[in-house]
Design an enzyme around this catalytic site. Sequence first.
Site, PDB file in Angstrom:
ATOM      1  N   PRO A 153       4.673   3.326 -12.149  1.00 55.18           N
ATOM      2  CA  PRO A 153       5.113   3.878 -13.428  1.00 55.18           C
ATOM      3  C   PRO A 153       3.961   4.285 -14.324  1.00 55.18           C
ATOM      4  CG  PRO A 153       6.044   1.682 -13.075  1.00 55.18           C
ATOM      5  CD  PRO A 153       4.990   1.892 -12.055  1.00 55.18           C
ATOM      6  N   GLU A 154       4.152   5.414 -14.980  1.00 55.85           N
ATOM      7  CA  GLU A 154       3.248   5.857 -16.028  1.00 55.85           C
ATOM      8  C   GLU A 154       3.930   5.561 -17.367  1.00 55.85           C
ATOM      9  OE1 GLU A 154       1.713   9.825 -15.225  1.00 55.85           O
ATOM     10  OE2 GLU A 154       2.265   9.647 -13.116  1.00 55.85           O
ATOM     11  N   ARG A 158       3.873  -2.762  -2.587  1.00 57.01           N
ATOM     12  CA  ARG A 158       2.466  -2.713  -2.155  1.00 57.01           C
ATOM     13  C   ARG A 158       1.614  -3.850  -2.684  1.00 57.01           C
ATOM     14  NH1 ARG A 158       0.436   3.389  -2.820  1.00 57.01           N
ATOM     15  NH2 ARG A 158      -1.296   2.626  -1.571  1.00 57.01           N
TER      16      ARG A 158
END
Length: 273
Positions: free
Chosen positions: A2-3, A113
Site C-alpha cells: 500500500p501507498e 512476503r
Amino acid sequence: MPELPEVETIRRDLSKFILNQTIEDIAVHDKRVIRRSSVPLFIKRSKGQKIIDVQRRGKAIVMVLDRQGFLVVQPMMTGQLIYQKNGTLEAPKAAKVIFTLSNGGRLIYNDQRLFGRVYFTADLREIDYFRTIGPEPLEKGFNVPWLQKAIIKKRGPIKPLLMDQHFVAGIGNIYASEILFRSRIHPQRSAYTLRKEELQALHKATRMILKEAISSRGTSMRNYLDGQGEKGQFKNRILVYARENEICVDCKGVIKRFVQAGRSTFYCEGCQK
DNA sequence: ATTCTGTCCTGTAGGC
DNA sequence: TGCCTACAGGACAGAA
C-alpha cells in the site's frame, strides 16, 4: 504494497471499527513480522491497552494506545490489516498476527512476503522512519515554494525522488508513474531542472491523484485489500502503470516501461517530456 | 552528500 | 501438465 491512498483507506476503515476497543489477546503466527522487540515483550507491552486513535504517517498505520505507546504497522509490499467483526471465523492462511478485541471482533495482519512490520514503540521519535520522513503531500507543508527549494540540489531523476520517503511521504511506485504522466514530466528528468510551471503541474497532479485514489479506496493490482478485506477501485483509472505497450489515452502514443532504481517505471513517450 | 544495488520473502503469471 | 524465469503497492544497509 500500500501507498498513501491505500494506507489512508485502511486507517479510515479501522477508525470505524476498532476505536476504543481493548486488545484482549494477541496471537503471533510468524515472529518475523514483529520488529524491535521479542514477541513476548511485544505482547506484554500492547495487550490490555485500549486503542484510542488510528493515525497515518506516510505508509504507516499508527494505533495510539491509552496507557502508553503506539502500535505501528508498516504493510510494506503485501501486508494487509483487516477487521473481522465475527471473531469465530477461520483466519486466513497468510495471517501473521491476530488481535482479539473487546467487542468480539478481530484485527488480522496478513503478509504474504513478510517484508512488513508490526511493532510497539513508547515514542515515535525513536523510529528512524518517523523521524526522517518528508512532508505529507496532502498537507500545507507540501507546496510549490517548498518544492522549488527542495529540488535545488537534487540532480537525480524525478521519479525515484518522488518515491523517496525522506523527500515526500507516501508516494510509491504506482502513484509516482501516474503523477508524472498527469504532470507531463518525463520520469528521467533531473529534478533540479524542473521549471516553476512544471513544479506547479507536479504539485497539482500529486494532490489530485492521491485524493482521487483515496476516493476510489485505493488500487488493487494484486494483493491490496482495505480494512474490510475489499478491493480498491482505482485500478480502473490507472493510465500508465502496468500498461506497457498500450496506447496512451491522450496522444495515442505508446506506453513504455523501463527499470529505474531497481523498479519498473511506466510513461508515455508521446506526452512526457 | 546523493544515488544506486542488493537484500529481505512468497506467490503467481507467462513462455516453452 | 511441469519447469523455468521474471516480476510484484517498500525500506533499508552498504557501496559507488
